[in-house]
Scaffold this motif. Structure first.
Motif, PDB file in Angstrom:
ATOM      1  N   GLU A  57      21.875  46.026  40.034  1.00 25.06           N
ATOM      2  CA  GLU A  57      22.034  46.277  38.754  1.00 25.06           C
ATOM      3  C   GLU A  57      23.389  46.828  38.236  1.00 25.06           C
ATOM      4  O   GLU A  57      24.053  46.193  37.197  1.00 25.06           O
ATOM      5  CB  GLU A  57      20.918  47.274  38.528  1.00 25.06           C
ATOM      6  N   THR A  58      23.927  47.404  38.928  1.00 25.28           N
ATOM      7  CA  THR A  58      25.336  47.917  38.791  1.00 25.28           C
ATOM      8  C   THR A  58      26.413  46.626  38.724  1.00 25.28           C
ATOM      9  O   THR A  58      27.300  46.597  37.970  1.00 25.28           O
ATOM     10  CB  THR A  58      26.032  49.096  39.869  1.00 25.28           C
ATOM     11  N   SER A  59      26.273  45.817  39.339  1.00 18.47           N
ATOM     12  CA  SER A  59      27.218  44.425  39.817  1.00 18.47           C
ATOM     13  C   SER A  59      27.103  43.744  38.478  1.00 18.47           C
ATOM     14  O   SER A  59      27.961  43.173  38.042  1.00 18.47           O
ATOM     15  CB  SER A  59      26.737  43.686  40.969  1.00 18.47           C
ATOM     16  N   ILE A  60      25.899  43.579  38.075  1.00 19.84           N
ATOM     17  CA  ILE A  60      25.570  42.807  36.941  1.00 19.84           C
ATOM     18  C   ILE A  60      26.053  43.482  35.639  1.00 19.84           C
ATOM     19  O   ILE A  60      26.581  42.508  34.757  1.00 19.84           O
ATOM     20  CB  ILE A  60      23.852  42.600  36.747  1.00 19.84           C
ATOM     21  N   GLN A  61      26.039  44.612  35.340  1.00 17.68           N
ATOM     22  CA  GLN A  61      26.710  45.598  34.264  1.00 17.68           C
ATOM     23  C   GLN A  61      28.025  45.174  34.440  1.00 17.68           C
ATOM     24  O   GLN A  61      28.774  45.441  33.448  1.00 17.68           O
ATOM     25  CB  GLN A  61      26.295  46.785  34.475  1.00 17.68           C
ATOM     26  N   GLN A  62      28.734  45.280  35.768  1.00 17.60           N
ATOM     27  CA  GLN A  62      30.148  45.261  35.860  1.00 17.60           C
ATOM     28  C   GLN A  62      30.589  43.755  35.471  1.00 17.60           C
ATOM     29  O   GLN A  62      31.716  43.538  34.701  1.00 17.60           O
ATOM     30  CB  GLN A  62      30.599  45.549  37.156  1.00 17.60           C
ATOM     31  N   ALA A  63      29.992  42.814  35.727  1.00 14.91           N
ATOM     32  CA  ALA A  63      30.134  41.411  35.441  1.00 14.91           C
ATOM     33  C   ALA A  63      29.911  40.997  34.088  1.00 14.91           C
ATOM     34  O   ALA A  63      31.119  40.517  33.410  1.00 14.91           O
ATOM     35  CB  ALA A  63      29.222  40.402  36.226  1.00 14.91           C
ATOM     36  N   LYS A  64      29.069  41.619  33.325  1.00 18.83           N
ATOM     37  CA  LYS A  64      29.055  41.482  32.027  1.00 18.83           C
ATOM     38  C   LYS A  64      30.167  42.241  31.215  1.00 18.83           C
ATOM     39  O   LYS A  64      30.549  41.877  29.964  1.00 18.83           O
ATOM     40  CB  LYS A  64      27.635  42.241  31.327  1.00 18.83           C
ATOM     41  N   ALA A  65      30.639  43.252  31.814  1.00 15.61           N
ATOM     42  CA  ALA A  65      31.855  44.029  31.011  1.00 15.61           C
ATOM     43  C   ALA A  65      33.245  43.169  31.303  1.00 15.61           C
ATOM     44  O   ALA A  65      34.101  44.176  31.005  1.00 15.61           O
ATOM     45  CB  ALA A  65      31.860  45.467  31.700  1.00 15.61           C
ATOM     46  N   GLY A  66      33.041  42.320  32.346  1.00 15.80           N
ATOM     47  CA  GLY A  66      34.358  41.602  32.605  1.00 15.80           C
ATOM     48  C   GLY A  66      34.994  42.240  33.596  1.00 15.80           C
ATOM     49  O   GLY A  66      36.283  41.762  33.778  1.00 15.80           O
ATOM     50  N   LEU A  67      34.402  43.163  34.511  1.00 17.84           N
ATOM     51  CA  LEU A  67      35.306  43.709  35.470  1.00 17.84           C
ATOM     52  C   LEU A  67      35.080  42.968  36.747  1.00 17.84           C
ATOM     53  O   LEU A  67      35.482  43.487  37.924  1.00 17.84           O
ATOM     54  CB  LEU A  67      34.526  45.285  35.845  1.00 17.84           C
ATOM     55  N   GLY A  68      34.444  41.946  36.783  1.00 19.42           N
ATOM     56  CA  GLY A  68      34.266  41.115  38.157  1.00 19.42           C
ATOM     57  C   GLY A  68      35.291  40.344  38.365  1.00 19.42           C
ATOM     58  O   GLY A  68      36.176  39.857  37.668  1.00 19.42           O
ATOM     59  N   THR A  69      35.547  39.599  39.455  1.00 20.48           N
ATOM     60  CA  THR A  69      36.420  38.396  39.824  1.00 20.48           C
ATOM     61  C   THR A  69      35.675  37.392  40.180  1.00 20.48           C
ATOM     62  O   THR A  69      34.514  37.232  40.826  1.00 20.48           O
ATOM     63  CB  THR A  69      37.040  38.870  41.323  1.00 20.48           C
ATOM     64  N   PRO A  70      36.022  36.149  39.549  1.00 17.07           N
ATOM     65  CA  PRO A  70      35.428  34.906  39.419  1.00 17.07           C
ATOM     66  C   PRO A  70      35.054  34.710  41.144  1.00 17.07           C
ATOM     67  O   PRO A  70      36.134  34.863  41.905  1.00 17.07           O
ATOM     68  CB  PRO A  70      36.263  34.059  38.910  1.00 17.07           C
ATOM     69  N   ALA A  71      34.125  34.020  41.482  1.00 12.52           N
ATOM     70  CA  ALA A  71      33.815  33.883  42.783  1.00 12.52           C
ATOM     71  C   ALA A  71      35.078  32.800  43.381  1.00 12.52           C
ATOM     72  O   ALA A  71      35.224  33.101  44.669  1.00 12.52           O
ATOM     73  CB  ALA A  71      32.479  33.042  42.958  1.00 12.52           C
ATOM     74  N   ILE A  72      35.438  31.769  42.536  1.00 15.85           N
ATOM     75  CA  ILE A  72      36.446  30.868  43.073  1.00 15.85           C
ATOM     76  C   ILE A  72      37.674  31.603  43.334  1.00 15.85           C
ATOM     77  O   ILE A  72      38.583  31.188  44.527  1.00 15.85           O
ATOM     78  CB  ILE A  72      36.662  29.845  42.030  1.00 15.85           C
ATOM     79  N   ASP A  73      38.089  32.652  42.712  1.00 20.31           N
ATOM     80  CA  ASP A  73      39.067  33.191  42.956  1.00 20.31           C
ATOM     81  C   ASP A  73      39.077  34.163  44.136  1.00 20.31           C
ATOM     82  O   ASP A  73      39.924  34.410  44.952  1.00 20.31           O
ATOM     83  CB  ASP A  73      39.669  34.373  41.768  1.00 20.31           C
ATOM     84  N   ALA A  74      37.959  34.818  44.563  1.00 23.32           N
ATOM     85  CA  ALA A  74      37.783  35.721  45.521  1.00 23.32           C
ATOM     86  C   ALA A  74      37.686  34.671  46.787  1.00 23.32           C
ATOM     87  O   ALA A  74      38.312  35.193  47.887  1.00 23.32           O
ATOM     88  CB  ALA A  74      36.392  36.490  45.665  1.00 23.32           C
ATOM     89  N   VAL A  75      36.948  33.623  46.747  1.00 20.13           N
ATOM     90  CA  VAL A  75      37.183  32.464  48.022  1.00 20.13           C
ATOM     91  C   VAL A  75      38.560  32.292  48.084  1.00 20.13           C
ATOM     92  O   VAL A  75      39.147  32.002  49.515  1.00 20.13           O
ATOM     93  CB  VAL A  75      36.240  31.348  47.568  1.00 20.13           C
ATOM     94  N   ARG A  76      39.256  31.847  47.256  1.00 25.42           N
ATOM     95  CA  ARG A  76      40.828  31.310  47.413  1.00 25.42           C
ATOM     96  C   ARG A  76      41.376  32.565  48.244  1.00 25.42           C
ATOM     97  O   ARG A  76      42.216  32.480  49.018  1.00 25.42           O
ATOM     98  CB  ARG A  76      41.528  31.078  46.053  1.00 25.42           C
ATOM     99  N   LYS A  77      41.573  33.723  47.504  1.00 21.91           N
ATOM    100  CA  LYS A  77      42.196  34.781  48.094  1.00 21.91           C
ATOM    101  C   LYS A  77      41.623  35.183  49.816  1.00 21.91           C
ATOM    102  O   LYS A  77      42.516  35.444  50.512  1.00 21.91           O
ATOM    103  CB  LYS A  77      41.960  36.191  47.426  1.00 21.91           C
ATOM    104  N   ALA A  78      40.458  34.910  50.037  1.00 19.83           N
ATOM    105  CA  ALA A  78      39.994  35.208  51.405  1.00 19.83           C
ATOM    106  C   ALA A  78      40.501  34.072  52.192  1.00 19.83           C
ATOM    107  O   ALA A  78      40.955  34.404  53.387  1.00 19.83           O
ATOM    108  CB  ALA A  78      38.412  35.289  51.422  1.00 19.83           C
ATOM    109  N   ARG A  79      40.457  32.799  51.773  1.00 16.93           N
ATOM    110  CA  ARG A  79      40.926  31.916  52.583  1.00 16.93           C
ATOM    111  C   ARG A  79      42.409  32.041  52.902  1.00 16.93           C
ATOM    112  O   ARG A  79      42.795  31.792  53.916  1.00 16.93           O
ATOM    113  CB  ARG A  79      40.786  30.483  51.856  1.00 16.93           C
ATOM    114  N   LYS A  80      43.205  32.178  51.723  1.00 17.51           N
ATOM    115  CA  LYS A  80      44.615  32.555  52.095  1.00 17.51           C
ATOM    116  C   LYS A  80      44.739  33.563  52.936  1.00 17.51           C
ATOM    117  O   LYS A  80      45.782  33.329  53.853  1.00 17.51           O
ATOM    118  CB  LYS A  80      45.314  32.919  50.825  1.00 17.51           C
ATOM    119  N   LYS A  81      43.996  34.818  52.832  1.00 10.20           N
ATOM    120  CA  LYS A  81      44.313  35.926  53.579  1.00 10.20           C
ATOM    121  C   LYS A  81      44.144  35.639  55.060  1.00 10.20           C
ATOM    122  O   LYS A  81      44.632  36.068  56.084  1.00 10.20           O
ATOM    123  CB  LYS A  81      43.471  37.126  53.196  1.00 10.20           C
ATOM    124  N   TYR A  82      42.853  35.004  55.358  1.00  9.86           N
ATOM    125  CA  TYR A  82      42.695  34.838  56.857  1.00  9.86           C
ATOM    126  C   TYR A  82      42.929  33.499  57.162  1.00  9.86           C
ATOM    127  O   TYR A  82      42.605  32.945  58.524  1.00  9.86           O
ATOM    128  CB  TYR A  82      40.966  34.754  56.865  1.00  9.86           C
TER     129      TYR A  82
END
Length: 86
Positions: A57-82
């Motif tokens: 529920e907290t995650s959903i509220q954060q996403a609705k507030a625009g506080l999340g990172t799009p999955a594609i960006d998170a995946v790209r960051k993880a792929r680059k990092k590792y």
């Protein structure tokens, strides 16, 4: 190089056919969510602990507030990092 629709479909089918069980489960969840369904892999929301429900529920509220990172960006960051491909 831009891929056409037929090439994209072929590439996706090939990757799916060679995926292991965990990858297939992850892909199913991603694709189902992309197309707008509310899929919970491995059980129902009612089976989650109170802590898990609260965090969800907290995650959903954060996403609705625009506080999340799009999955594609998170995946790209993880792929680059590792140093992962795919």
């Amino acid at each position: 190089m831009d891929m056409g629709v037929a090439e994209i479909k072929s590439e996706l089918i090939d990757r799916i056919e060679h995926a292991d069980a965990n990858q297939l489960t992850d892909l199913y969840g991603l694709i189902a969510n992309y197309f707008g369904s509310q899929v919970v892999i491995g059980g129902e929301v009612d089976e989650l602990s109170d802590y898990q429900k609260q965090r969800l529920e907290t995650s959903i509220q954060q996403a609705k507030a625009g506080l999340g990172t799009p999955a594609i960006d998170a995946v790209r960051k993880a792929r680059k990092k590792y140093g992962l491909n795919g």
